[in-house]
Motif scaffolding. Sequence first.
Motif, PDB file in Angstrom:
ATOM      1  N   GLU A 194      29.138  36.157  37.158  1.00 25.18           N
ATOM      2  CA  GLU A 194      30.181  37.141  36.813  1.00 25.18           C
ATOM      3  C   GLU A 194      31.333  37.091  37.824  1.00 25.18           C
ATOM      4  OE1 GLU A 194      27.657  40.487  34.367  1.00 25.18           O
ATOM      5  OE2 GLU A 194      28.355  40.954  36.391  1.00 25.18           O
ATOM      6  N   ASP A 195      30.972  36.995  39.114  1.00 21.83           N
ATOM      7  CA  ASP A 195      32.007  36.942  40.161  1.00 21.83           C
ATOM      8  C   ASP A 195      32.852  35.679  40.043  1.00 21.83           C
ATOM      9  OD1 ASP A 195      31.263  39.342  41.093  1.00 21.83           O
ATOM     10  OD2 ASP A 195      30.436  38.661  43.000  1.00 21.83           O
ATOM     11  N   MET A 196      32.185  34.574  39.761  1.00 21.80           N
ATOM     12  CA  MET A 196      32.930  33.312  39.599  1.00 21.80           C
ATOM     13  C   MET A 196      33.880  33.419  38.418  1.00 21.80           C
ATOM     14  SD  MET A 196      32.840  30.975  41.679  1.00 21.80           S
ATOM     15  CE  MET A 196      33.561  29.540  40.958  1.00 21.80           C
ATOM     16  N   PHE A 197      33.382  34.043  37.366  1.00 23.22           N
ATOM     17  CA  PHE A 197      34.205  34.217  36.177  1.00 23.22           C
ATOM     18  C   PHE A 197      35.423  35.080  36.508  1.00 23.22           C
ATOM     19  CE2 PHE A 197      35.239  36.577  32.261  1.00 23.22           C
ATOM     20  CZ  PHE A 197      35.595  35.503  31.481  1.00 23.22           C
ATOM     21  N   GLN A 198      35.173  36.159  37.257  1.00 26.70           N
ATOM     22  CA  GLN A 198      36.279  37.063  37.621  1.00 26.70           C
ATOM     23  C   GLN A 198      37.320  36.333  38.487  1.00 26.70           C
ATOM     24  OE1 GLN A 198      35.645  41.176  38.607  1.00 26.70           O
ATOM     25  NE2 GLN A 198      37.757  41.113  37.896  1.00 26.70           N
ATOM     26  N   LEU A 199      36.801  35.551  39.441  1.00 21.51           N
ATOM     27  CA  LEU A 199      37.712  34.817  40.331  1.00 21.51           C
ATOM     28  C   LEU A 199      38.573  33.834  39.531  1.00 21.51           C
ATOM     29  CD1 LEU A 199      38.219  34.688  43.397  1.00 21.51           C
ATOM     30  CD2 LEU A 199      36.748  32.698  43.480  1.00 21.51           C
ATOM     31  N   ALA A 200      37.922  33.154  38.573  1.00 16.73           N
ATOM     32  CA  ALA A 200      38.658  32.190  37.747  1.00 16.73           C
ATOM     33  C   ALA A 200      39.680  32.916  36.874  1.00 16.73           C
ATOM     34  CB  ALA A 200      37.695  31.391  36.890  1.00 16.73           C
ATOM     35  N   THR A 201      39.276  34.099  36.361  1.00 16.75           N
ATOM     36  CA  THR A 201      40.178  34.875  35.504  1.00 16.75           C
ATOM     37  C   THR A 201      41.444  35.275  36.266  1.00 16.75           C
ATOM     38  OG1 THR A 201      38.162  35.845  34.676  1.00 16.75           O
ATOM     39  CG2 THR A 201      40.192  36.767  33.826  1.00 16.75           C
ATOM     40  N   ILE A 307      37.811  34.333  56.173  1.00 14.15           N
ATOM     41  CA  ILE A 307      37.026  35.398  55.539  1.00 14.15           C
ATOM     42  C   ILE A 307      37.385  35.651  54.072  1.00 14.15           C
ATOM     43  CG2 ILE A 307      38.425  37.442  56.175  1.00 14.15           C
ATOM     44  CD1 ILE A 307      34.666  37.215  56.733  1.00 14.15           C
ATOM     45  N   PHE A 308      38.635  35.339  53.696  1.00 13.66           N
ATOM     46  CA  PHE A 308      39.050  35.597  52.310  1.00 13.66           C
ATOM     47  C   PHE A 308      38.784  34.403  51.388  1.00 13.66           C
ATOM     48  CE2 PHE A 308      41.730  38.479  54.829  1.00 13.66           C
ATOM     49  CZ  PHE A 308      41.326  39.688  54.269  1.00 13.66           C
ATOM     50  N   GLN A 309      38.212  33.348  51.952  1.00 10.93           N
ATOM     51  CA  GLN A 309      37.895  32.189  51.094  1.00 10.93           C
ATOM     52  C   GLN A 309      36.567  32.440  50.375  1.00 10.93           C
ATOM     53  OE1 GLN A 309      37.857  28.652  53.522  1.00 10.93           O
ATOM     54  NE2 GLN A 309      39.986  28.949  54.125  1.00 10.93           N
ATOM     55  N   PRO A 310      36.422  31.906  49.145  1.00  8.35           N
ATOM     56  CA  PRO A 310      35.188  32.124  48.400  1.00  8.35           C
ATOM     57  C   PRO A 310      33.970  31.601  49.164  1.00  8.35           C
ATOM     58  CG  PRO A 310      36.846  31.093  47.019  1.00  8.35           C
ATOM     59  CD  PRO A 310      37.402  31.126  48.397  1.00  8.35           C
ATOM     60  N   THR A 323      27.387  37.673  47.148  1.00 10.57           N
ATOM     61  CA  THR A 323      27.749  36.326  46.696  1.00 10.57           C
ATOM     62  C   THR A 323      28.767  35.683  47.642  1.00 10.57           C
ATOM     63  OG1 THR A 323      29.572  37.177  45.384  1.00 10.57           O
ATOM     64  CG2 THR A 323      27.447  37.005  44.280  1.00 10.57           C
ATOM     65  N   GLY A 324      29.426  36.498  48.457  1.00 16.29           N
ATOM     66  CA  GLY A 324      30.473  35.966  49.338  1.00 16.29           C
ATOM     67  C   GLY A 324      31.782  35.759  48.584  1.00 16.29           C
ATOM     68  N   LEU A 325      31.864  36.370  47.398  1.00 16.17           N
ATOM     69  CA  LEU A 325      33.103  36.218  46.602  1.00 16.17           C
ATOM     70  C   LEU A 325      33.940  37.501  46.604  1.00 16.17           C
ATOM     71  CD1 LEU A 325      31.676  34.300  43.517  1.00 16.17           C
ATOM     72  CD2 LEU A 325      33.190  33.383  45.257  1.00 16.17           C
ATOM     73  N   GLY A 326      33.337  38.587  47.112  1.00 14.96           N
ATOM     74  CA  GLY A 326      33.983  39.905  47.046  1.00 14.96           C
ATOM     75  C   GLY A 326      35.381  39.938  47.641  1.00 14.96           C
TER      76      GLY A 326
END
Length: 359
Positions: A194-201, A307-310, A323-326
């Motif tokens: 879900e997080d990956m999807f959000q990041l891609a979106t 820190i802001f990198q996925p 997930t480290g994507l927040g």
Amino acid sequence: MILMGKKRKLFNTMITAYILFTLTVGVTNSIVAYLDDHVGAGILKKSIVLLPGLSLNSLIEIAIFALSVYLYSRWTSKRITGPLEKITDAIQKMRKGEFTQRLRFKADYELTLIQEHFNEMVAHLEKTEAEKNKAEQSKQRMLLDLSHDLKTPITTIQGYAMALQMGVVDSPEKQRRYLEMIYNKSVIVTALVEDMFQLATLDSPDLPSAEEQEDLAELIRQIAIAHFDQFEQKKFTLDLKIPSHRVMVQMNRNLLYRALSNLLSNTLKHNPEGTEVALSLTDTDEAVLLQVMDNGIGIAEELKERIFQPFVRGDEARTGEGTGLGLAIAKKAVELHGGKLLLKSEPGKTVFEVILPKN
Ligand SMILES: Nc1ncnc2c1ncn2[C@@H]1O[C@H](COP(=O)(O)OP(=O)(O)OP(=O)(O)O)[C@@H](O)[C@H]1O
Ligand SMILES: [Mg+2]
């Protein structure tokens, strides 16, 4: 600038004609003086048999002028062909993808202008190429991290599922624990996807941006309330400084909720019991400033830049379930609102700042 170039060219041509003329006259006079002294003045005045009416004097003048013109045109053409060869060579290198080269020659105004434009163009291409490579590398790294982070829980799920399937888990209590483990790991996989999807979106050009005017103060109150239970459980204190009036900001509510609640949940997730957290919202005419501060473990110096990198996580967070994507999602979401997300951290103190413009 072009006019300046044209004027200079006219000036150069006049100077050149003047030099050629003086050269011709000067050299002819010297030759005539020499012949006068050594051969006799008569011969110079005699007409040449082949060309009646043309004296030797005039012939010398014509020959010297022709020679000067010839030498001058050779010199000029070299001044043009030299740079042109360099330009052709540079274009060929550029076609092969060499963008580090720059043209450096001295030439007439027009060629210097071409040189300037060419150098500007390759500098631009070099920058674009470097950015493309960087984006490509970070995409590759992200895919590697993603596949690694997916593989770990999926392998665990497979292991427990296989054990259950083979009937080697006899006690009902153990079976329950295995099933719980499978469920927990599947939750991690879902969160990651879900997080990956959000990041891609967030990178998608058709993402609906900040379309509604909403009250940011109210949004933050709701985020704080949603985390209240966890604050109690971990014996955290939360100091809220939010204006009582409405703070209207153009926003995509869900996106901003996700971004800001990650900042608050991070204070809970990554710090020990009893940490003090302060959340303050400052409203000015041009912008709003939200600060999320805690006096927890702080963020290591070497991590601050990334820190802001996925998938970037602190050592202590690696074993946790984040997930480290927040923060990567939060930064993109804030930037999509025309704002900034900054980290101001020192040992024992972490401050995340969100600045959102008011329009
Ligand atoms: N308030 C904080 N105090 C200490 N460390 C923090 C804090 N906020 C973030 N971090 C560090 O930054 C890392 C990245 O945070 P980020 O929110 O991107 O990922 P995460 O919280 O680990 O996972 P999730 O994707 O679920 O949010 C964390 O793993 C943690 O090491
Ligand atoms: Mg987080």
